[in-house]
Design a protein around this motif. Structure first.
Motif, PDB file in Angstrom:
ATOM      1  N   ILE A 113       0.750  -1.046  -0.267  1.00  0.00           N
ATOM      2  CA  ILE A 113       0.268  -0.078   0.098  1.00  0.00           C
ATOM      3  C   ILE A 113       0.796   1.428  -0.102  1.00  0.00           C
ATOM      4  O   ILE A 113       1.416   1.601   0.924  1.00  0.00           O
ATOM      5  N   LYS A 114       0.705   2.116  -1.044  1.00  0.00           N
ATOM      6  CA  LYS A 114       1.321   3.390  -1.050  1.00  0.00           C
ATOM      7  C   LYS A 114       0.759   4.511  -0.475  1.00  0.00           C
ATOM      8  O   LYS A 114      -0.684   5.230  -0.550  1.00  0.00           O
ATOM      9  N   ASN A 115       1.424   5.507  -0.091  1.00  0.00           N
ATOM     10  CA  ASN A 115       1.292   6.441   0.591  1.00  0.00           C
ATOM     11  C   ASN A 115       0.277   6.278   1.231  1.00  0.00           C
ATOM     12  O   ASN A 115      -1.034   6.635   1.405  1.00  0.00           O
ATOM     13  N   ILE A 116       0.574   5.658   2.584  1.00  0.00           N
ATOM     14  CA  ILE A 116      -1.164   5.515   3.005  1.00  0.00           C
ATOM     15  C   ILE A 116      -0.681   5.929   4.112  1.00  0.00           C
ATOM     16  O   ILE A 116      -1.185   7.284   4.535  1.00  0.00           O
ATOM     17  N   THR A 117      -2.572   6.352   4.725  1.00  0.00           N
ATOM     18  CA  THR A 117      -2.930   7.446   5.147  1.00  0.00           C
ATOM     19  C   THR A 117      -3.505   6.741   6.564  1.00  0.00           C
ATOM     20  O   THR A 117      -4.309   5.089   6.063  1.00  0.00           O
ATOM     21  N   SER A 118      -4.716   6.923   7.322  1.00  0.00           N
ATOM     22  CA  SER A 118      -5.376   6.650   8.136  1.00  0.00           C
ATOM     23  C   SER A 118      -6.539   6.595   8.234  1.00  0.00           C
ATOM     24  O   SER A 118      -6.506   5.092   8.904  1.00  0.00           O
ATOM     25  N   GLN A 119      -6.651   5.714   6.947  1.00  0.00           N
ATOM     26  CA  GLN A 119      -7.979   5.807   6.330  1.00  0.00           C
ATOM     27  C   GLN A 119      -7.833   4.477   6.089  1.00  0.00           C
ATOM     28  O   GLN A 119      -8.816   3.041   6.085  1.00  0.00           O
ATOM     29  N   HIS A 120      -6.721   4.270   6.010  1.00  0.00           N
ATOM     30  CA  HIS A 120      -5.810   2.675   5.927  1.00  0.00           C
ATOM     31  C   HIS A 120      -5.666   1.729   6.957  1.00  0.00           C
ATOM     32  O   HIS A 120      -4.877   0.704   6.998  1.00  0.00           O
ATOM     33  N   SER A 121      -5.913   2.602   8.287  1.00  0.00           N
ATOM     34  CA  SER A 121      -5.910   1.935   9.435  1.00  0.00           C
ATOM     35  C   SER A 121      -6.741   1.024   9.502  1.00  0.00           C
ATOM     36  O   SER A 121      -7.766   0.622   9.364  1.00  0.00           O
ATOM     37  N   GLY A 122      -6.623  -0.450  10.349  1.00  0.00           N
ATOM     38  CA  GLY A 122      -7.498  -1.609   9.960  1.00  0.00           C
ATOM     39  C   GLY A 122      -6.900  -2.440  10.399  1.00  0.00           C
ATOM     40  O   GLY A 122      -5.561  -2.517  10.115  1.00  0.00           O
ATOM     41  N   LEU A 123      -8.054  -4.057  10.082  1.00  0.00           N
ATOM     42  CA  LEU A 123      -7.232  -5.315   9.494  1.00  0.00           C
ATOM     43  C   LEU A 123      -7.419  -5.487   8.277  1.00  0.00           C
ATOM     44  O   LEU A 123      -7.983  -6.148   7.320  1.00  0.00           O
ATOM     45  N   TYR A 124      -6.262  -6.327   8.103  1.00  0.00           N
ATOM     46  CA  TYR A 124      -6.305  -6.431   6.897  1.00  0.00           C
ATOM     47  C   TYR A 124      -6.380  -8.331   6.493  1.00  0.00           C
ATOM     48  O   TYR A 124      -5.108  -9.332   7.827  1.00  0.00           O
ATOM     49  N   LYS A 125      -6.854  -9.208   5.854  1.00  0.00           N
ATOM     50  CA  LYS A 125      -7.232 -10.877   5.845  1.00  0.00           C
ATOM     51  C   LYS A 125      -7.147 -11.249   4.437  1.00  0.00           C
ATOM     52  O   LYS A 125      -7.295 -10.982   3.356  1.00  0.00           O
ATOM     53  N   LEU A 126      -6.009 -12.652   4.806  1.00  0.00           N
ATOM     54  CA  LEU A 126      -4.806 -12.555   3.806  1.00  0.00           C
ATOM     55  C   LEU A 126      -5.627 -13.820   3.431  1.00  0.00           C
ATOM     56  O   LEU A 126      -5.575 -14.751   4.466  1.00  0.00           O
ATOM     57  N   LYS A 127      -6.081 -14.581   2.624  1.00  0.00           N
ATOM     58  CA  LYS A 127      -6.227 -16.309   1.767  1.00  0.00           C
ATOM     59  C   LYS A 127      -5.362 -16.641   1.092  1.00  0.00           C
ATOM     60  O   LYS A 127      -5.217 -15.939   0.186  1.00  0.00           O
ATOM     61  N   ILE A 128      -4.924 -17.819   1.346  1.00  0.00           N
ATOM     62  CA  ILE A 128      -3.948 -18.750   0.479  1.00  0.00           C
ATOM     63  C   ILE A 128      -4.869 -20.148   0.262  1.00  0.00           C
ATOM     64  O   ILE A 128      -4.612 -20.528   1.003  1.00  0.00           O
ATOM     65  N   LYS A 129      -4.984 -20.400  -1.012  1.00  0.00           N
ATOM     66  CA  LYS A 129      -5.160 -21.635  -1.148  1.00  0.00           C
ATOM     67  C   LYS A 129      -4.688 -22.390  -2.177  1.00  0.00           C
ATOM     68  O   LYS A 129      -4.296 -22.170  -2.988  1.00  0.00           O
ATOM     69  N   ARG A 130      -3.411 -23.353  -1.696  1.00  0.00           N
ATOM     70  CA  ARG A 130      -2.449 -23.689  -2.499  1.00  0.00           C
ATOM     71  C   ARG A 130      -2.817 -25.787  -1.738  1.00  0.00           C
ATOM     72  O   ARG A 130      -3.291 -26.320  -1.066  1.00  0.00           O
ATOM     73  N   ASP A 131      -2.743 -25.833  -3.024  1.00  0.00           N
ATOM     74  CA  ASP A 131      -2.283 -27.741  -3.109  1.00  0.00           C
ATOM     75  C   ASP A 131      -3.781 -28.378  -2.248  1.00  0.00           C
ATOM     76  O   ASP A 131      -3.865 -28.798  -1.431  1.00  0.00           O
ATOM     77  N   ASN A 132      -5.754 -27.323  -2.885  1.00  0.00           N
ATOM     78  CA  ASN A 132      -6.504 -27.829  -2.019  1.00  0.00           C
ATOM     79  C   ASN A 132      -6.572 -27.410  -0.573  1.00  0.00           C
ATOM     80  O   ASN A 132      -7.594 -27.739   0.277  1.00  0.00           O
ATOM     81  N   LYS A 133      -5.969 -26.706   0.291  1.00  0.00           N
ATOM     82  CA  LYS A 133      -5.591 -26.070   1.421  1.00  0.00           C
ATOM     83  C   LYS A 133      -5.368 -24.481   1.918  1.00  0.00           C
ATOM     84  O   LYS A 133      -5.058 -23.898   0.936  1.00  0.00           O
ATOM     85  N   ASN A 134      -6.333 -24.223   2.736  1.00  0.00           N
ATOM     86  CA  ASN A 134      -6.642 -22.958   2.517  1.00  0.00           C
ATOM     87  C   ASN A 134      -5.675 -22.769   3.747  1.00  0.00           C
ATOM     88  O   ASN A 134      -5.681 -23.291   5.096  1.00  0.00           O
TER      89      ASN A 134
END
Length: 329
Positions: A113-134
């Motif tokens: 995330i470039k030029n981040i501001t206070s609006q970008h504060s919060g929770l980010y969720k990453l989901k990785i699906k590999r070999d049919n496993k999450n």
């Protein structure tokens, strides 16, 4: 008798073993293909970039990477290598806070995330699906405003500022350290490496100030520091430059001086007026009656008492009435 007991013990042991195996198989089925959710904290200064890592060295052909933001899980970016090589960017937020700010690495899936501001504060969720496993990973991002340099000024009340140049000096000097439009910070006075006093500011942007009283003869070891979890700003106190050799009165001292000054002014004014009045009266002859001329005497002999009136003479600013009379015909 012993044999039935041993048989019961054997059956019970068999049941316990079977239950262990069943629980193990059940847990394996439940968590098969599901990675445990982990969370990582990130702090960043406003205006700087931040990168959230997948910890993958290279994406495989069937890998799927999804990045979501906030409590409603708005999709930020997604890449599915089996369909397309380049990532897909979406911003479901009405304010468009991620527009032209995010970039997904198509080799590792890392989100920047470039030029981040206070609006970008919060929770980010990453989901990785590999070999049919999450697998899942959360990032808590905190964005801090850039810190201003503290301003140190002489702490003077209206009364003190008025009297400072008139009264003799005292041994103490009062100063104030201030910062404007800050949030989630600490403001502190240090004497060397030791904290002398400190206050904390909440999430709401506000102006903060912290008072300090020092001796005129103190060394220049005091400094005011504003800091948050990732940065700080410092301003040193120069006592000789800021604290002049004039009095720094407190509120009660100022009131006492004003009362004394007012009473003294009234008394002095009274005596000045009395002195000037006495000076004027001293110039009047000892006999108030002014001798009339022969002509006036002849005129007076033919005048009645009602015909006479006092004559006013101006002496300086005083009005003096004498016994000299004139005839009114």
């Amino acid at each position: 008798m012993i044999t039935p007991i041993l048989q019961h013990i054997h059956v019970f042991y068999h049941l316990v073993s079977t239950m262990k195996i069943s629980i193990f198989l059940f847990m394996s089925l439940v968590f098969q293909g599901v990675g445990l959710d982990t969370e990582e904290g990130k702090s960043v200064m406003e205006g700087d970039p931040v990168t959230l890592n997948t910890n993958l060295t290279e994406l495989k052909t069937d890998d799927v990477i999804e990045w979501r933001f906030g409590g409603n899980g708005s999709l930020v970016a997604r890449i599915k290598r089996s369909v397309n090589i380049n990532p897909i960017y979406e911003d479901n937020n009405e304010t468009g806070i991620f527009r032209d700010r995010v970039k997904l690495n198509n080799q590792t899936g890392d989100l920047t995330i470039k030029n981040i501001t206070s609006q970008h504060s919060g929770l980010y969720k990453l989901k990785i699906k590999r070999d049919n496993k999450n697998s899942y990973h959360d990032f808590s991002v905190a964005v801090y405003s850039r810190l201003p340099v503290p301003v140190i000024s002489r702490h003077l009340s209206h009364c003190t500022s008025l009297l400072e140049s008139l009264l003799p000096s005292v041994s103490k000097c009062s100063v104030l350290c201030s910062v404007m439009n800050v949030s989630r910070v600490n403001l502190s006075w240090y004497n060397g490496s030791v904290i002398h006093s400190s206050i904390s500011v909440s999430d709401v942007k506000t102006t903060a100030s912290l008072h300090l009283e020092v001796e005129y003869q103190d060394n220049n070891t005091y400094r005011c520091v504003i800091n948050n979890s990732i940065a700080n700003q410092t301003q040193h106190l120069h006592i000789n430059e800021l604290c002049h050799t004039f009095a720094n009165f407190n509120h009660l001292q100022c009131l006492a001086f004003i009362v004394i000054f007012s009473v003294s002014s009234i008394i002095i004014t009274h005596f000045v007026h009395k002195w000037r009045a006495d000076k004027v009266y001293s110039k009047i002859p000892s006999q108030n009656a002014i001798r009339p001329t022969d002509e006036e005497s002849n005129m007076d002999s033919s005048c009645t008492f009602e015909d006479k009136k006092p004559v006013m003479y101006m002496t300086g600013q005083q009005e003096i009435y004498t016994e000299k009379t004139t005839c009114v015909k």
